[in-house]
Design an enzyme around this catalytic site. Structure first.
Site, PDB file in Angstrom:
ATOM      1  N   ARG A  94      40.038  45.831  43.216  1.00 47.92           N
ATOM      2  CA  ARG A  94      40.275  45.890  41.737  1.00 47.92           C
ATOM      3  C   ARG A  94      41.765  45.206  41.561  1.00 47.92           C
ATOM      4  O   ARG A  94      42.152  44.574  40.526  1.00 47.92           O
ATOM      5  CB  ARG A  94      40.797  47.443  41.409  1.00 47.92           C
ATOM      6  CG  ARG A  94      39.431  48.186  41.205  1.00 47.92           C
ATOM      7  CD  ARG A  94      39.655  49.418  40.545  1.00 47.92           C
ATOM      8  NE  ARG A  94      38.719  50.400  40.704  1.00 47.92           N
ATOM      9  CZ  ARG A  94      37.447  50.616  39.784  1.00 47.92           C
ATOM     10  NH1 ARG A  94      37.499  49.708  38.983  1.00 47.92           N
ATOM     11  NH2 ARG A  94      36.746  51.735  39.854  1.00 47.92           N
TER      12      ARG A  94
ATOM     13  N   ASP B  91      35.542  46.282  40.189  1.00 49.81           N
ATOM     14  CA  ASP B  91      35.625  46.762  41.630  1.00 49.81           C
ATOM     15  C   ASP B  91      34.159  46.672  42.271  1.00 49.81           C
ATOM     16  O   ASP B  91      33.017  46.446  41.319  1.00 49.81           O
ATOM     17  CB  ASP B  91      35.899  48.174  41.863  1.00 49.81           C
ATOM     18  CG  ASP B  91      35.023  49.021  41.205  1.00 49.81           C
ATOM     19  OD1 ASP B  91      34.527  49.080  40.111  1.00 49.81           O
ATOM     20  OD2 ASP B  91      34.422  50.017  41.864  1.00 49.81           O
TER      21      ASP B  91
ATOM     22  N   PHE C 173      27.754  39.423  39.982  1.00 52.82           N
ATOM     23  CA  PHE C 173      28.615  40.533  40.441  1.00 52.82           C
ATOM     24  C   PHE C 173      29.761  39.915  40.456  1.00 52.82           C
ATOM     25  O   PHE C 173      30.013  39.248  41.256  1.00 52.82           O
ATOM     26  CB  PHE C 173      27.911  41.584  41.312  1.00 52.82           C
ATOM     27  CG  PHE C 173      28.710  42.750  40.921  1.00 52.82           C
ATOM     28  CD1 PHE C 173      28.234  43.844  40.160  1.00 52.82           C
ATOM     29  CD2 PHE C 173      29.647  43.000  41.761  1.00 52.82           C
ATOM     30  CE1 PHE C 173      28.520  45.102  39.978  1.00 52.82           C
ATOM     31  CE2 PHE C 173      30.141  44.393  41.664  1.00 52.82           C
ATOM     32  CZ  PHE C 173      29.865  45.209  40.812  1.00 52.82           C
TER      33      PHE C 173
ATOM     34  N   ASP D  28      28.087  44.812  30.515  1.00 53.82           N
ATOM     35  CA  ASP D  28      26.886  44.587  31.066  1.00 53.82           C
ATOM     36  C   ASP D  28      25.614  44.821  30.431  1.00 53.82           C
ATOM     37  O   ASP D  28      25.117  44.314  29.558  1.00 53.82           O
ATOM     38  CB  ASP D  28      26.989  45.288  32.846  1.00 53.82           C
ATOM     39  CG  ASP D  28      25.786  44.823  33.817  1.00 53.82           C
ATOM     40  OD1 ASP D  28      25.594  43.702  33.803  1.00 53.82           O
ATOM     41  OD2 ASP D  28      25.546  45.875  34.342  1.00 53.82           O
TER      42      ASP D  28
HETATM   43  P1  IMP Z   1      27.050  48.891  31.259  1.00 51.12           P
HETATM   44  O1  IMP Z   1      27.145  50.292  31.020  1.00 51.12           O
HETATM   45  O2  IMP Z   1      26.083  48.309  31.977  1.00 51.12           O
HETATM   46  O3  IMP Z   1      27.691  47.729  30.210  1.00 51.12           O
HETATM   47  O4  IMP Z   1      28.425  48.704  32.501  1.00 51.12           O
HETATM   48  C1  IMP Z   1      29.891  48.767  32.284  1.00 51.12           C
HETATM   49  C2  IMP Z   1      30.273  48.901  33.550  1.00 51.12           C
HETATM   50  O5  IMP Z   1      29.619  48.659  34.681  1.00 51.12           O
HETATM   51  C3  IMP Z   1      31.692  48.346  33.460  1.00 51.12           C
HETATM   52  O6  IMP Z   1      32.668  49.183  33.056  1.00 51.12           O
HETATM   53  C4  IMP Z   1      31.806  48.102  34.879  1.00 51.12           C
HETATM   54  O7  IMP Z   1      32.394  49.022  35.434  1.00 51.12           O
HETATM   55  C5  IMP Z   1      30.477  48.056  35.688  1.00 51.12           C
HETATM   56  N1  IMP Z   1      30.303  46.763  35.876  1.00 51.12           N
HETATM   57  C6  IMP Z   1      29.226  45.849  35.419  1.00 51.12           C
HETATM   58  N2  IMP Z   1      29.163  44.667  35.898  1.00 51.12           N
HETATM   59  C7  IMP Z   1      30.016  44.628  36.735  1.00 51.12           C
HETATM   60  C8  IMP Z   1      30.381  43.583  37.654  1.00 51.12           C
HETATM   61  O8  IMP Z   1      30.168  42.403  37.808  1.00 51.12           O
HETATM   62  N3  IMP Z   1      31.462  43.801  38.574  1.00 51.12           N
HETATM   63  C9  IMP Z   1      32.196  45.015  38.600  1.00 51.12           C
HETATM   64  N4  IMP Z   1      31.609  46.074  37.662  1.00 51.12           N
HETATM   65  C10 IMP Z   1      30.683  45.882  36.938  1.00 51.12           C
END
Ligand code: IMP
Ligand code: MG
Length: 182
Positions: A172, A166, A159, A110
């Protein structure tokens, strides 16, 4: 529980973005690619808990080079659909990973903060290589400069839940990826 009843729980499951069959097909194709990359050399798969648990399990089944499995845990999302900005490692790798080709597997990228941090941490432990793989990628949301080596599906800024992903700990176990309806 964040829902008042099962009906509300079900009502939040939006449209399917990726079916179970599409996931399986993409994972199989990707496993072949991984076999080709490692070409018989043993690899150490490291999954990021909790989200990558299902993806890693599915991927392992189709890999044929010698493969070991470890997990690391990072937390950045708490009880909402927004990133807190802070990434905490809540479970570390205890073994010595020097001498290993590491395949670091995540459910979704993300902002990029989690994988960027976990990759740097693993690299500081002197492995032979670290290759990153993600089931899903939301490049539009990136806040740090990070590109995974392998990505199975690129999605828009929505999302999503299911196949390990989750919302507040739920969904999940869905075998497909769906949009979460607020
Ligand atoms: P980042 O550090 O912002 O890249 O986020 C990564 C983590 O955020 C992932 O491992 C997910 O656990 C969570 N995440 C990001 N987007 C989503 C989504 O659309 N659904 C569920 N979890 C998400
Ligand atoms: Mg995660």
């Amino acid at each position: 529980m964040i829902f008042k009843d099962k009906e509300e729980y079900v009502s939040r499951i939006g449209g399917t973005l990726i079916t179970a069959e599409q996931i399986t097909a993409a994972v199989k194709e990707c496993a072949e690619k991984i076999d080709g990359i490692y070409d018989g050399r043993p690899l150490l798969m490291i999954g990021v808990l909790n989200g990558a648990a299902m993806f890693v399990s599915e991927l392992m089944k189709h890999i044929s080079v010698p493969c070991e499995l470890e997990f690391i845990q990072a937390k950045s999302y708490y009880d909402s659909t927004e990133s807190s900005g802070e990434v905490k490692l809540t479970r570390e790798i205890e073994r010595d990973i020097s001498g290993y080709h590491v395949l670091l597997a995540e459910d979704i990228i993300d902002t990029g903060r989690t994988l960027c941090k976990v990759k740097a941490l693993l690299e500081s432990k002197d492995p032979l290589s670290v290759t990153t793989i993600t089931l899903l990628d939301k490049p539009e949301r990136r806040l740090v400069d990070f590109t995974p080596d392998i990505s199975l599906f690129t999605i828009e800024d929505v999302f999503v839940i299911g196949f390990g992903l989750d919302c507040a700990g739920y969904y999940r176990n869905l075998p497909f990826i769906a949009e979460y309806k607020e």
